[in-house]
Scaffold this motif. Structure first.
Motif, PDB file in Angstrom:
ATOM      1  N   UNK A  62       0.921  -1.175   0.145  1.00  0.00           N
ATOM      2  CA  UNK A  62      -0.018   0.069   0.034  1.00  0.00           C
ATOM      3  C   UNK A  62       0.780   1.213   0.051  1.00  0.00           C
ATOM      4  N   UNK A  63       1.981   1.186   0.848  1.00  0.00           N
ATOM      5  CA  UNK A  63       2.957   2.306   0.596  1.00  0.00           C
ATOM      6  C   UNK A  63       3.806   2.378  -0.515  1.00  0.00           C
ATOM      7  N   UNK A  64       4.095   1.371  -0.998  1.00  0.00           N
ATOM      8  CA  UNK A  64       4.882   1.114  -2.228  1.00  0.00           C
ATOM      9  C   UNK A  64       6.379   1.195  -1.785  1.00  0.00           C
ATOM     10  N   UNK A  65       6.425   0.502  -0.538  1.00  0.00           N
ATOM     11  CA  UNK A  65       7.805   0.587   0.224  1.00  0.00           C
ATOM     12  C   UNK A  65       8.263  -0.833   0.168  1.00  0.00           C
ATOM     13  N   UNK A  66       9.490  -1.078   0.589  1.00  0.00           N
ATOM     14  CA  UNK A  66      10.203  -2.253   0.858  1.00  0.00           C
ATOM     15  C   UNK A  66       9.862  -2.718   2.388  1.00  0.00           C
ATOM     16  N   UNK A  67       9.607  -3.820   2.925  1.00  0.00           N
ATOM     17  CA  UNK A  67       9.100  -4.067   4.230  1.00  0.00           C
ATOM     18  C   UNK A  67      10.107  -5.327   4.553  1.00  0.00           C
ATOM     19  N   UNK A  68      10.815  -5.337   5.907  1.00  0.00           N
ATOM     20  CA  UNK A  68      11.604  -6.214   6.544  1.00  0.00           C
ATOM     21  C   UNK A  68      10.744  -6.824   7.898  1.00  0.00           C
ATOM     22  N   UNK A  69      10.644  -8.219   8.017  1.00  0.00           N
ATOM     23  CA  UNK A  69      10.085  -8.798   9.097  1.00  0.00           C
ATOM     24  C   UNK A  69      11.091  -9.771   9.296  1.00  0.00           C
ATOM     25  N   UNK A  70      10.974  -9.856  10.885  1.00  0.00           N
ATOM     26  CA  UNK A  70      12.089 -10.966  11.233  1.00  0.00           C
ATOM     27  C   UNK A  70      11.484 -11.463  12.821  1.00  0.00           C
ATOM     28  N   UNK A  71      12.021 -12.551  13.020  1.00  0.00           N
ATOM     29  CA  UNK A  71      11.663 -13.058  14.397  1.00  0.00           C
ATOM     30  C   UNK A  71      12.629 -13.035  15.357  1.00  0.00           C
ATOM     31  N   UNK A  72      12.259 -12.395  16.520  1.00  0.00           N
ATOM     32  CA  UNK A  72      13.477 -12.106  17.354  1.00  0.00           C
ATOM     33  C   UNK A  72      13.902 -13.469  17.976  1.00  0.00           C
ATOM     34  N   UNK A  73      15.275 -13.606  18.549  1.00  0.00           N
ATOM     35  CA  UNK A  73      15.690 -14.918  19.138  1.00  0.00           C
ATOM     36  C   UNK A  73      14.654 -15.106  20.197  1.00  0.00           C
ATOM     37  N   UNK A  74      14.502 -16.789  20.138  1.00  0.00           N
ATOM     38  CA  UNK A  74      13.407 -17.172  20.918  1.00  0.00           C
ATOM     39  C   UNK A  74      12.001 -17.432  20.211  1.00  0.00           C
ATOM     40  N   UNK A  75      11.935 -16.777  19.042  1.00  0.00           N
ATOM     41  CA  UNK A  75      10.559 -16.992  18.554  1.00  0.00           C
ATOM     42  C   UNK A  75      10.698 -17.424  17.020  1.00  0.00           C
ATOM     43  N   UNK A  76       9.602 -17.933  16.518  1.00  0.00           N
ATOM     44  CA  UNK A  76       9.542 -18.392  15.405  1.00  0.00           C
ATOM     45  C   UNK A  76      10.481 -19.650  15.045  1.00  0.00           C
ATOM     46  N   UNK A  77      11.310 -19.477  13.796  1.00  0.00           N
ATOM     47  CA  UNK A  77      12.509 -20.369  13.555  1.00  0.00           C
ATOM     48  C   UNK A  77      13.657 -19.819  13.817  1.00  0.00           C
ATOM     49  N   UNK A  78      13.655 -18.817  14.684  1.00  0.00           N
ATOM     50  CA  UNK A  78      14.771 -18.272  15.292  1.00  0.00           C
ATOM     51  C   UNK A  78      15.361 -19.208  16.184  1.00  0.00           C
ATOM     52  N   UNK A  79      16.580 -19.119  16.790  1.00  0.00           N
ATOM     53  CA  UNK A  79      17.284 -19.807  17.751  1.00  0.00           C
ATOM     54  C   UNK A  79      16.447 -19.685  19.016  1.00  0.00           C
ATOM     55  N   UNK A  80      15.853 -20.706  19.683  1.00  0.00           N
ATOM     56  CA  UNK A  80      15.115 -20.775  20.698  1.00  0.00           C
ATOM     57  C   UNK A  80      15.875 -20.521  21.889  1.00  0.00           C
ATOM     58  N   UNK A  81      15.245 -19.977  23.014  1.00  0.00           N
ATOM     59  CA  UNK A  81      15.836 -19.698  24.169  1.00  0.00           C
ATOM     60  C   UNK A  81      16.152 -20.903  25.055  1.00  0.00           C
ATOM     61  N   UNK A  82      17.252 -20.825  25.616  1.00  0.00           N
ATOM     62  CA  UNK A  82      17.484 -21.998  26.319  1.00  0.00           C
ATOM     63  C   UNK A  82      16.837 -21.996  27.522  1.00  0.00           C
ATOM     64  N   UNK A  83      16.389 -23.322  28.222  1.00  0.00           N
ATOM     65  CA  UNK A  83      15.235 -23.625  29.221  1.00  0.00           C
ATOM     66  C   UNK A  83      15.791 -22.979  30.639  1.00  0.00           C
ATOM     67  N   UNK A  84      17.057 -22.814  30.695  1.00  0.00           N
ATOM     68  CA  UNK A  84      17.462 -22.145  31.764  1.00  0.00           C
ATOM     69  C   UNK A  84      17.551 -20.832  31.915  1.00  0.00           C
ATOM     70  N   UNK A  85      17.516 -20.216  30.689  1.00  0.00           N
ATOM     71  CA  UNK A  85      17.576 -18.474  30.620  1.00  0.00           C
ATOM     72  C   UNK A  85      16.101 -17.987  31.011  1.00  0.00           C
ATOM     73  N   UNK A  86      16.608 -16.856  31.767  1.00  0.00           N
ATOM     74  CA  UNK A  86      15.502 -16.007  32.249  1.00  0.00           C
ATOM     75  C   UNK A  86      15.735 -14.525  31.773  1.00  0.00           C
ATOM     76  N   UNK A  87      14.800 -14.175  31.261  1.00  0.00           N
ATOM     77  CA  UNK A  87      14.831 -12.752  30.731  1.00  0.00           C
ATOM     78  C   UNK A  87      14.773 -11.835  32.042  1.00  0.00           C
TER      79      UNK A  87
END
Length: 283
Positions: A62-87
């Motif tokens: 709609x804008x006629x722009x480029x778009x960039x989408x990404x999954x932050x670490x821990x989400x989607x197909x990105x590297x999962x959070x380690x079970x012992x990690x606490x944000x």
């Protein structure tokens, strides 16, 4: 980092972050024109590239722009959070000030090399991350659209996140999230645990938001179960008159891009064209 990875329409980039090598899933949408402005989409606390569905493509087109989408670490197909990690309570600051700049650099959008001033579209936690990034790098961000952002912790938010915890334990919510995340426990626990941590109750980014210098369109649904209108009202109160526009949508919950996509897209296009000028399709 290879040229192929930088120019690919979708794939992964690798970052050295949080003490280890991590991959980040990304997708490019919108026009295939290097001269067009770039809009970066920042997902919610349980989001991912795939959970946006086709909204980023619709918005960028709609804008006629480029778009960039990404999954932050821990989400989607990105590297999962380690079970012992606490944000920690600064997890959104770290995403805004560490992860997002690394993702942009890995994909060839580092402001120092490209000269680009980005537009950011953030939803929920992603809206907060967008505000924090614009506050930390005011010369690198041209404008913001933030939908259901969080500036401080409300009792309503905590109650809804407690309900989500119960649903994850007793319903098919985990199976539903598995459609969008390789490791749904990583996505859910990272988000749910920190928001329900007593140390997070005092979290507040109003001081940081006061440093934002670009135009802001702040959007909230009237029926949002995760936040009240006070969240976007505080953005307008904390910045100079005229810098912020508010969009308060009826028949809309926490996800305006799903509940009211046409109204949202129409308003974003109008906002961008007025704030970025009549030639905003190419600049």
């Amino acid at each position: 980092m290879t040229d192929q990875a930088v120019t690919a329409r979708e794939g992964f980039v690798e970052l050295d972050w949080d003490g280890r090598r991590q991959r980040v899933e990304f997708a490019r949408v919108g026009v295939d024109d290097p001269a067009a402005p770039l809009l970066v989409f920042l997902h919610e606390g349980l989001g991912s590239v795939s959970m946006w569905r086709d909204f980023p493509q619709q918005m960028a087109q709609a804008l006629g722009w480029r778009g960039l989408v990404y999954s932050r670490p821990a989400y989607g197909r990105s590297t999962p959070k380690r079970a012992e990690d606490r944000w920690r309570p600064d997890f959104m600051h770290r995403q805004a000030q560490e992860v997002l700049p690394q993702v942009l650099a890995a994909l060839g959008h580092a402001p120092s090399s490209s000269g680009e001033r980005l537009w950011l579209f953030g939803h929920s936690d992603g809206g907060s991350i967008a505000l924090l990034h614009a506050a930390a790098f005011p010369d690198q961000v041209a404008g913001l659209v933030v939908c259901a952002p969080h500036l401080f912790v409300e009792a309503l938010t905590v109650a809804s996140i407690e309900e989500a915890r119960e649903a994850y334990a007793s319903t098919d919510l985990r199976a539903k999230l598995a459609k969008y995340h390789d490791d749904p426990d990583s996505a859910f626990r990272g988000w749910n645990d920190i928001w329900l941590d007593p140390d997070f109750l005092a979290w507040n980014i109003e001081a940081e938001v006061a440093s934002v210098r670009c135009p802001v369109l702040a959007v909230q649904g009237q029926d949002d179960q995760y936040g009240t209108m006070a969240q976007i009202d505080r953005i307008a109160q904390g910045l100079p008159a005229g810098q912020v526009e508010l969009l308060k949508l009826d028949a809309c919950g926490h996800s305006p891009h799903r509940d009211q996509p046409k109204a949202l897209i129409d308003r974003v296009v109008d906002f961008v064209h007025r704030r970025a000028g009549p030639d905003s399709r190419s600049k």
